[in-house]
Enzyme design. Structure first.
Site, PDB file in Angstrom:
ATOM      1  N   VAL A  20       0.835  -1.212   0.000  1.00 22.04           N
ATOM      2  CA  VAL A  20       0.000   0.000   0.000  1.00 22.04           C
ATOM      3  C   VAL A  20       0.867   1.259   0.000  1.00 22.04           C
ATOM      4  O   VAL A  20       0.610   2.211  -0.753  1.00 22.04           O
ATOM      5  CB  VAL A  20      -0.964   0.004   1.217  1.00 22.04           C
ATOM      6  CG1 VAL A  20      -1.855   1.232   1.188  1.00 22.04           C
ATOM      7  CG2 VAL A  20      -1.808  -1.257   1.242  1.00 22.04           C
ATOM      8  N   GLU A 136     -10.610   5.212   5.027  1.00 22.96           N
ATOM      9  CA  GLU A 136     -11.400   4.673   3.910  1.00 22.96           C
ATOM     10  C   GLU A 136     -10.854   3.337   3.397  1.00 22.96           C
ATOM     11  O   GLU A 136     -11.603   2.437   3.015  1.00 22.96           O
ATOM     12  CB  GLU A 136     -11.414   5.697   2.768  1.00 22.96           C
ATOM     13  CG  GLU A 136     -12.306   5.350   1.607  1.00 22.96           C
ATOM     14  CD  GLU A 136     -13.767   5.217   2.001  1.00 22.96           C
ATOM     15  OE1 GLU A 136     -14.415   6.229   2.234  1.00 22.96           O
ATOM     16  OE2 GLU A 136     -14.266   4.069   2.079  1.00 22.96           O
ATOM     17  N   VAL A 139     -11.818  -0.675   4.772  1.00 23.39           N
ATOM     18  CA  VAL A 139     -12.954  -1.546   4.428  1.00 23.39           C
ATOM     19  C   VAL A 139     -13.237  -1.465   2.929  1.00 23.39           C
ATOM     20  O   VAL A 139     -13.419  -0.370   2.388  1.00 23.39           O
ATOM     21  CB  VAL A 139     -14.234  -1.141   5.203  1.00 23.39           C
ATOM     22  CG1 VAL A 139     -15.365  -2.125   4.930  1.00 23.39           C
ATOM     23  CG2 VAL A 139     -13.968  -1.056   6.702  1.00 23.39           C
ATOM     24  N   GLY A 141     -11.277  -1.935   0.411  1.00 17.20           N
ATOM     25  CA  GLY A 141     -10.187  -1.393  -0.415  1.00 17.20           C
ATOM     26  C   GLY A 141     -10.511  -0.033  -0.978  1.00 17.20           C
ATOM     27  O   GLY A 141     -10.704   0.933  -0.244  1.00 17.20           O
ATOM     28  N   GLU A 197      -3.586 -10.744   3.520  1.00 18.10           N
ATOM     29  CA  GLU A 197      -2.921 -10.160   4.686  1.00 18.10           C
ATOM     30  C   GLU A 197      -1.565 -10.823   4.872  1.00 18.10           C
ATOM     31  O   GLU A 197      -1.325 -11.923   4.347  1.00 18.10           O
ATOM     32  CB  GLU A 197      -3.758 -10.416   5.945  1.00 18.10           C
ATOM     33  CG  GLU A 197      -5.125  -9.758   5.941  1.00 18.10           C
ATOM     34  CD  GLU A 197      -5.028  -8.255   5.801  1.00 18.10           C
ATOM     35  OE1 GLU A 197      -4.451  -7.603   6.671  1.00 18.10           O
ATOM     36  OE2 GLU A 197      -5.513  -7.725   4.778  1.00 18.10           O
ATOM     37  N   ASP A 208     -10.392 -11.167   9.049  1.00 16.69           N
ATOM     38  CA  ASP A 208     -10.287  -9.850   8.403  1.00 16.69           C
ATOM     39  C   ASP A 208     -11.686  -9.292   8.123  1.00 16.69           C
ATOM     40  O   ASP A 208     -11.954  -8.115   8.358  1.00 16.69           O
ATOM     41  CB  ASP A 208      -9.480 -10.005   7.102  1.00 16.69           C
ATOM     42  CG  ASP A 208      -9.411  -8.718   6.298  1.00 16.69           C
ATOM     43  OD1 ASP A 208      -8.643  -7.819   6.685  1.00 16.69           O
ATOM     44  OD2 ASP A 208     -10.140  -8.609   5.292  1.00 16.69           O
ATOM     45  N   LYS A 212     -13.595  -5.804   9.535  1.00 14.23           N
ATOM     46  CA  LYS A 212     -14.276  -4.819   8.672  1.00 14.23           C
ATOM     47  C   LYS A 212     -15.745  -4.686   9.061  1.00 14.23           C
ATOM     48  O   LYS A 212     -16.293  -3.579   9.061  1.00 14.23           O
ATOM     49  CB  LYS A 212     -14.122  -5.249   7.208  1.00 14.23           C
ATOM     50  CG  LYS A 212     -12.683  -5.133   6.720  1.00 14.23           C
ATOM     51  CD  LYS A 212     -12.481  -5.858   5.407  1.00 14.23           C
ATOM     52  CE  LYS A 212     -11.068  -5.638   4.877  1.00 14.23           C
ATOM     53  NZ  LYS A 212     -10.722  -6.561   3.788  1.00 14.23           N
ATOM     54  N   GLY A 309      -5.641  -4.903  -3.173  1.00 12.03           N
ATOM     55  CA  GLY A 309      -4.628  -4.650  -4.205  1.00 12.03           C
ATOM     56  C   GLY A 309      -3.982  -3.289  -4.004  1.00 12.03           C
ATOM     57  O   GLY A 309      -4.524  -2.403  -3.352  1.00 12.03           O
TER      58      GLY A 309
HETATM   59  N1  HSE Z   1      -6.569  -9.008   2.728  1.00 15.43           N
HETATM   60  C1  HSE Z   1      -7.573  -8.056   2.452  1.00 15.43           C
HETATM   61  C2  HSE Z   1      -8.560  -8.676   1.481  1.00 15.43           C
HETATM   62  C3  HSE Z   1      -6.965  -6.818   1.874  1.00 15.43           C
HETATM   63  O1  HSE Z   1      -8.253  -9.712   0.882  1.00 15.43           O
HETATM   64  O2  HSE Z   1      -9.646  -8.146   1.323  1.00 15.43           O
HETATM   65  C4  HSE Z   1      -7.914  -5.664   1.771  1.00 15.43           C
HETATM   66  O3  HSE Z   1      -8.387  -5.285   3.028  1.00 15.43           O
END
Ligand code: HSE
Length: 441
Positions: A20, A136, A139, A141, A197, A208, A212, A309
């Site tokens: 990122v 932002e 959640v 991406g 991740e 994950d 979120k 991504g």
């Molecule tokens: N590992 C997370 C996913 C990355 O696959 O959605 C984005 O938050």
């Protein structure tokens, strides 16, 4: 005449230069002119805190003079207005974010684990210090779902939401369903593409997604919930045969999150589910994310796009920086925007046993007289009403061998379904444990 605020460069510090962070550097370069036009100012990277400044291979080229291992000194710099926390994890990230706030810096973070665990503390600190915390990218991406909930629906009341918020697990399920690929191979590919991740078990176990969902519940229902207490099931227990049966019944298996505010509390869950193949959610493929929101005044609305991504996530981070820069220009950074993130109450999570849902139940049983009758009787005794039953296969040349019996139920209470499954599993004709997948209609 005093110099106009808009003319001042906005200085940012990056903590982390992984996927990122590299995307942020690239986007600030690629879109520099457009950003300057929109903001009337430049966004300038003043310093980047990394673990190994001497590292040869990076995803993006940066001026080595910007690199440092000293996170605290990076945060403390006088020419830094906004600290972008992109290191992930909880402990170090929490310390860095709280230090930034304490030093009067605005914060952008993509760290859902951090916000799910320490959001209350961080937002309270930011409000007290009069700085912004934007997130932002945490959640969905690049999909601007935080803005949609916080601003677009500010006058509305969300009733329930259903979505796909983990790109890695959606990518894996899409490849397994469409191409029959093996779980492990696809996970490896998702890691190579930078979706997963650092610890991919968080993706496949639903952890994950639960982080979120906790953030979404805060925004949608104004409640703080403990992400670890959200009932969740991962995608790692799915069997390829269930993709096949789902298709025959007109469903697609998707990794979903669901949140619903009831009078007695909040229903929240993370699990793979069957959704009708005619639904838009069924078409959300690969690493894409989508959130379907049902609110009182607007009714249904849906938000869709790249959920993981490098560039989509970086886009959300830089857009947050721009938003903060605008607040700085308007001299309104701080208490007012920070307040918009605060949860207002702690509403209880409903006991999963009390929650109602439709179910797909797959039994592996001996193909013998009376077995089907026994299964359906046990379900009926537990108040689980059957919508459809199909037996797949026959028990071999002599009969009696194992076959699959698939039952689709009407809405039933989870406690009743579990109790029925416990009884059924003890029947002599049942040869392996039942599989349960929730169904949305
Ligand atoms: N590992 C997370 C996913 C990355 O696959 O959605 C984005 O938050």
């Amino acid at each position: 005449m005093p110099r106009k605020q808009e003319d001042r460069d906005i200085g940012i510090a990056l903590l982390g230069l992984g996927n990122v962070g590299a995307g942020v550097v690239k986007l600030l370069e690629d879109n520099a002119a457009a950003i300057r036009d929109r903001l009337g100012a430049r966004i300038v990277v003043r310093a980047i805190a990394v673990r190994a400044p001497g590292k040869k291979k990076r995803l993006v080229e940066v001026d080595p003079a910007l690199l440092t291992t000293d996170i605290n000194a990076t945060i403390d710099r006088d020419d830094v207005d906004v600290v972008c926390e992109l290191i992930g994890g909880e402990t170090e990230a929490r310390a860095a974010v709280l230090r930034a706030i304490e030093r009067g810096k605005h914060v952008v973070t993509a760290n859902k684990a951090l916000l799910a665990a320490h959001g209350e503390e961080i937002f309270a600190a930011a409000e007290a210090r009069g700085v912004d915390v934007y997130y932002e990218a945490a959640v969905c991406g690049g999909v601007p779902i935080i803005r949609a909930l916080r601003e677009g629906l500010a006058s509305d009341r969300v009733e329930w939401l259903l979505g796909i918020v983990n790109g890695t697990s959606n990518y894996i399920l899409t490849e397994m369903a469409d191409k029959g690929r093996a779980f492990g191979d696809v996970l490896k590919e998702a890691q190579d593409k930078g979706y997963a991740e650092a610890d991919p078990t968080l993706d496949v176990s639903g952890g994950d997604a639960a982080h979120k969902l906790a953030i979404l519940l805060m925004l949608a229902f104004g409640t703080t919930v403990d992400a670890a207490a959200i009932p969740r099931e991962g995608i790692d227990t799915l069997d390829p045969i269930d993709f096949e049966y789902a298709k025959r019944f007109g469903y697609v298996i998707k990794p979903v999150v669901y949140g619903h505010e009831h009078a007695g509390g909040v229903e929240a869950r993370v699990h793979p589910a069957m959704v009708p193949d005619r639904w838009m959610l069924a078409d959300v493929a690969g690493a894409r994310n989508a959130l379907y929101v049902h609110s009182y005044a607007l009714g249904p609305s849906m938000y869709y796009g790249a959920g993981a991504g490098m560039m989509p996530t970086a886009m959300a981070v830089v857009s947050d920086v721009i938003e903060i820069a605008r607040n700085i220009q308007a001299q309104s950074g701080g208490a007012r925007p920070a307040r918009r993130h605060r949860a207002i109450a702690r509403k209880p999570l409903l006991d999963p046993g009390d929650v109602r849902s439709r179910y797909y139940l797959r039994f592996t049983v001996a193909d013998k007289p009376g077995v089907l009758g026994r299964l359906t009787t046990v379900l009926g005794e537990r108040d689980v009403s059957i919508r459809q039953v199909v037996q797949h296969g026959s028990g071999g040349a002599d009969g009696g061998g194992p076959v699959h019996v698939v039952v689709l139920t009407h809405e039933a209470r989870e406690r009743d379904v579990r109790a029925a499954l416990a009884t059924i599993s003890s029947l002599p004709a049942v040869t392996s444990p039942a599989r349960l997948i929730r169904v949305f209609e």
